[in-house]
Structure formats: structure tokens, C-alpha cells
Design a protein around this motif. Structure first.
Motif, PDB file in Angstrom:
ATOM      1  N   GLY A 336       0.521  -1.391  -0.164  1.00 34.49           N
ATOM      2  CA  GLY A 336      -0.043   0.198  -0.049  1.00 34.49           C
ATOM      3  C   GLY A 336       0.749   1.221  -0.171  1.00 34.49           C
ATOM      4  O   GLY A 336       0.469   2.124  -0.742  1.00 34.49           O
ATOM      5  N   PHE A 337       1.795   1.335   0.935  1.00 36.87           N
ATOM      6  CA  PHE A 337       2.878   2.439   0.915  1.00 36.87           C
ATOM      7  C   PHE A 337       3.501   2.612  -0.294  1.00 36.87           C
ATOM      8  O   PHE A 337       3.793   3.855  -0.694  1.00 36.87           O
ATOM      9  N   VAL A 338       3.935   1.599  -0.942  1.00 34.73           N
ATOM     10  CA  VAL A 338       4.687   1.554  -2.364  1.00 34.73           C
ATOM     11  C   VAL A 338       3.876   2.288  -3.473  1.00 34.73           C
ATOM     12  O   VAL A 338       4.327   3.058  -4.225  1.00 34.73           O
ATOM     13  N   LEU A 339       2.624   1.964  -3.390  1.00 34.17           N
ATOM     14  CA  LEU A 339       1.618   2.494  -4.193  1.00 34.17           C
ATOM     15  C   LEU A 339       1.549   3.862  -4.091  1.00 34.17           C
ATOM     16  O   LEU A 339       1.349   4.747  -5.046  1.00 34.17           O
ATOM     17  N   LEU A 340       1.446   4.283  -2.704  1.00 35.48           N
ATOM     18  CA  LEU A 340       1.191   5.693  -2.744  1.00 35.48           C
ATOM     19  C   LEU A 340       2.398   6.563  -2.644  1.00 35.48           C
ATOM     20  O   LEU A 340       2.133   7.874  -3.193  1.00 35.48           O
ATOM     21  N   PHE A 341       3.441   6.047  -2.430  1.00 33.98           N
ATOM     22  CA  PHE A 341       4.741   6.836  -2.656  1.00 33.98           C
ATOM     23  C   PHE A 341       5.066   6.963  -4.383  1.00 33.98           C
ATOM     24  O   PHE A 341       5.271   8.143  -4.855  1.00 33.98           O
ATOM     25  N   VAL A 342       4.832   5.716  -5.273  1.00 33.32           N
ATOM     26  CA  VAL A 342       5.001   6.069  -6.468  1.00 33.32           C
ATOM     27  C   VAL A 342       3.987   6.809  -7.251  1.00 33.32           C
ATOM     28  O   VAL A 342       4.236   7.894  -7.900  1.00 33.32           O
TER      29      VAL A 342
END
Length: 457
Positions: A336-342
Motif C-alpha cells: 500500500g505504501f509503495v503504491l502511494l509513494f509512486v
């Protein structure tokens, strides 16, 4: 176009294609390289406490999880507010001169951080003051972006601003990766090596800027431009969108490592093990978000900033949904965080492409000669870049405070991400309504009407 030994450039016109191809591009590139270097180190110092808290077990320092979120919020707050004066600093003092000063002054919070961590047991307010001083590094973004905006022609601004900001944003994962290496090599009680590295890096950035950067003479961002921008409705619309993109990036950069460490500790790991495992993952999100910012700018150059921004917010709703559904799962947290960061990184680039597009179009409708229109576009774009950067950074403050309250009230972050997802939905609707839901006949050059029409005040 002449460059004096004093590193001052007069009569700079990046829209002059002949001058650009016969040396102008080389000058702009040289300034961009050192602007990125100085901003990169500034972002690292701004994010320093996102790493330092991993070296601060509660039983040694007396700092709770809620206190750590508060430390992150204070650093984010000062870094955001300082972007207002930093926006005007390059016009007043010169881009080269201010870059040198803004790098060297960061030696103060780095030395203060070493002193604090070497003496555990200090009151919370001392950590908050030190975190506030690291916010000086956050201000660097506004002066750097305003400066580079003036160096590049309209057709390359999305790429140049995206690269400048993305290179600066890389300072966040860089300091976190350095923290990981120090934890793995020296253990979780010796953070001084992280700070020592940045003492050297700041001096190198200051010397490089002094030797290779230039000051531009001509119209820039002053109080008149700032007042005009503050009275323009699109300044606030763009700022709200930037809260959702950059606010998410910087807020999650401070919070991601803490949330991972908490998840690992809930699985029975010791403080040291949890810190090491969290550091092994935490830098990946900001790293991908920084890289994606460059590509967000390039996509915005091709498809329009508003179209890319809408796709970003729709995707961020999905990222928040993954975190809500995943609960305390480490895998769901990471995905979830990787999606939000990208996606937030891409949105940072696309939102900033909207700014010069809007004001360049607005300038074309004014009863001015070409030089007057260029001056208007440059000063207003620079002002809005600073204002949006400051307001957007406040989103990071909100993220840390909402997460802090969610943990305090429920022991989990679920309700925080419900709130974040709702905000992204509102931002998506605003992007569509203000910048895309317009008759095609009014669009120009592949941009939405709001990006190609005159701005109302």
C-alpha cells in the motif's frame, strides 16, 4: 547573453531557441546539476529525524511513539512554512548566493542532532526545537524550484522541474538508506555516523554551488508577485492538489519507518531487530516516489498535468484501500505504501507542470509585449511554485498528526487511511471539475482549459 566573473547573468531568455542551443542549455544544465545536489542534501537534513527516531528506543530516550510522530510533524511544519520566504530569496539575493547560504546554515541542526542523541533523557521540547531547525532543509525546495523555473524554457519546464524536485526528493530515501547501513554496521545506538556524513555533504554542496552556479538578473518573485498569486483562485486549487501529492510523500516518508517498526515489534521482535528490518524497507517507498516524480513531469509534458494528476488521485484511493483492508499485515503495509509513494511522486511532477502552463497561457492574453509576458509568467509561476510547495508540505503535518491521533484512539492506523482516502477522492473530483470537465473546443495545445486560459483572480 553574458556571464560575468561574479557569476551574474544578464539578459537571460530561455525561449530564444538560437541562444539556448548556442550555450544557454549548457548554462541551465550546470545550474540544474548543482541545484539538485544542494536540494538533495537539504531534503536529507529535513528528513533526518525520520531516521533518528529508529535509533531512539523509548526506554532509553523517554520518547513515545506519539512523540515521534509529533517530532516528524514539527519538522514538516517548519520546512513548509519556510518555503514562503525562501520563494523570494533567489530574487533578493541571487540563486547562487542563496543556494550557498541555505546549504551551509544546515550545519546547525545537524550538529544539534548529534549533541541531543549523545545525551539521552533530554526533555521533549529540545527534540522539537532541533526538528524545527532541520525544517530549514525543507525550505530549500522552494528557492531551488523558483530558481530553476527561471532558467528553463516553457517546453522543458515539466522535465526540468521534475528532475530538480525528484533529485531533491531522493534526499529522503538517501538518508534512510544511510541510516540502514549505519544500523547494520554499527548497531542501533550509534547514529552519529549518519550526521557526520551530512556535515561533509553540506560543505561539498555549498562549495559546488559557489563555484558553478549563477545569479540571474531580471524579474523574479517579489512581494507584488506573491500578493497577486495569493489573490488568484488557481493558486489555492493547485495548492490543495499538492497537499494530496507532496503532502502524502513527505508525511509518509516520516511515518513509514515508524509504522513498519511498530508492526515488526508486534510480531515479537526486539527494538533493535524491528529498527533494522524497518530500515531495510522504509527507504524503498521514498526512493520510488522520488524517481516517479521525474516521469510524472515527463508524462505531464506529453499528456497535460491535469490528466496525469487525475489518474494519480484515483490510484491513490486504491493505495489507501489496500492499507485499510490489510490492517497490521506487513505485506499489505509495504504494498500500500509503495503504491502511494509512486503515485504521489508522479502527482508531484504533474501538479507542478500545471503551474507554468497556466501562467504562460495567462500571459499570452495580456496586452503586453513579449518581454512583459515572459516576465509576468516567470514571476507568477515562481510565486505559485513557492506557495503551493508551502501549503502542500502542510499536508505532511496533517498526515503525522492524524496518524498520531488514530494510534492514540484505536491503537491502529485504519481510520487515518480512511480519512486520507476520502481526501484523495475530493482531490480527484476537483481535478476533474476545475481542470478537465470543459468543452473540447476551448482546449489548446493538448492542455485543459484551465491550463490554457487566462486565470481569474
Amino acid at each position: 547573453m553574458q556571464s560575468k566573473r561574479s557569476h551574474t547573468i544578464t539578459d537571460w531568455d530561455p525561449e530564444d531557441v538560437e541562444a539556448w542551443e548556442n550555450g544557454g542549455a549548457r548554462v541551465a544544465r550546470r545550474n540544474l546539476i548543482w541545484s539538485v545536489a544542494a536540494e538533495h542534501v537539504g531534503f536529507s537534513v529535513w528528513s533526518l529525524w525520520s531516521v533518528m527516531v529508529l535509533f531512539m528506543p523509548t526506554e532509553v530516550y523517554g520518547i513515545s511513539l506519539g512523540d515521534k510522530f509529533l517530532i516528524g510533524a514539527v519538522a514538516t511544519l517548519t520546512g513548509s512554512l519556510l518555503r514562503f520566504p525562501y520563494t523570494m530569496a533567489t530574487t533578493r539575493f541571487g540563486g547562487r548566493n542563496w543556494t550557498v547560504f541555505s546549504a551551509v546554515v544546515l550545519l546547525i541542526p545537524v550538529v544539534a542532532t548529534i549533541a541531543l542523541l549523545a545525551n539521552p533523557g533530554q526533555p521533549l521540547w529540545m527534540y522539537l526545537v532541533c526538528a524545527a531547525l532541520t525544517g530549514l532543509g525543507g525550505g530549500n525546495f522552494a528557492s531551488s524550484m523558483t530558481n530553476i523555473n527561471a532558467f528553463y524554457p516553457q517546453r522543458l519546464k515539466g522535465w526540468a522541474l521534475g528532475l530538480n524536485a525528484g533529485g531533491g526528493n531522493l534526499g529522503v530515501p538517501a538518508v534512510q538508506l544511510l541510516g540502514l547501513l549505519v544500523i547494520a554496521w554499527a548497531g542501533d545506538r550509534q547514529p552519529y555516523w549518519v550526521c557526520a556524513f551530512y556535515l561533509v555533504a553540506l560543505v561539498a554542496a555549498g562549495i559546488g554551488a559557489a563555484m558553478f552556479m549563477d545569479n540571474l538578473q531580471g524579474p523574479g518573485v517579489d512581494m507584488a508577485a506573491m500578493r497577486a498569486a495569493l489573490g488568484n483562485r488557481h493558486t489555492w486549487t493547485i495548492s490543495l492538489l499538492y497537499i494530496g501529492t507532496f503532502g502524502s510523500f513527505i508525511g509518509f516518508s516520516f511515518a513509514f519507518g515508524q509504522m513498519l517498526a511498530l508492526s515488526f515489534r508486534e510480531q515479537g521482535q526486539s527494538v533493535g531487530e524491528a529498527s533494522l528490518h524497518a530500515a531495510q524497507i522504509a527507504f524503498i517507498g521514498p526512493l520510488l516516489g522520488s524517481i516517479s516524480r521525474v516521469y510524472g513531469g515527463k508524462l505531464a509534458d506529453r499528456f497535460g498535468g491535469s490528466a496525469v494528476t487525475l489518474v494519480v488521485f484515483v490510484g491513490m484511493i486504491g493505495g489507501a484501500a489496500v492499507l485499510i483492508a490489510g490492517g497490521t499485515s506487513i505485506a499489505a503495509c509495504a504494498i500500500g505504501f509503495v503504491l502511494l509513494f509512486v503515485l504521489s511522486g508522479m502527482g508531484n511532477g504533474s501538479v507542478y507542470k500545471i503551474i507554468p502552463s497556466v501562467f504562460d497561457a495567462a500571459a499570452r492574453s495580456l496586452p503586453l509585449d513579449e518581454a512583459g509576458r515572459a516576465a509576468y509568467s516567470r514571476s507568477m509561476s515562481g510565486a505559485v511554485i513557492g506557495i503551493a510547495g508551502a501549503v502542500g508540505g502542510l499536508g505532511g503535518v496533517g498526515i503525522n498528526l492524524v496518524l498520531r491521533q488514530s494510534y492514540a484512539s484505536t491503537g491502529a492506523a485504519t481510520w487515518a487511511f480512511v480519512i486520507f482516502g476520502a481526501f484523495y477522492a475530493v482531490a480527484a473530483v476537483i481535478t476533474w471539475r476545475v481542470y478537465l470537465a470543459v468543452p473540447r473546443s476551448r482546449a489548446a495545445s493538448g492542455e485543459s482549459v484551465a491550463e490554457s486560459a487566462t486565470l481569474g483572480s
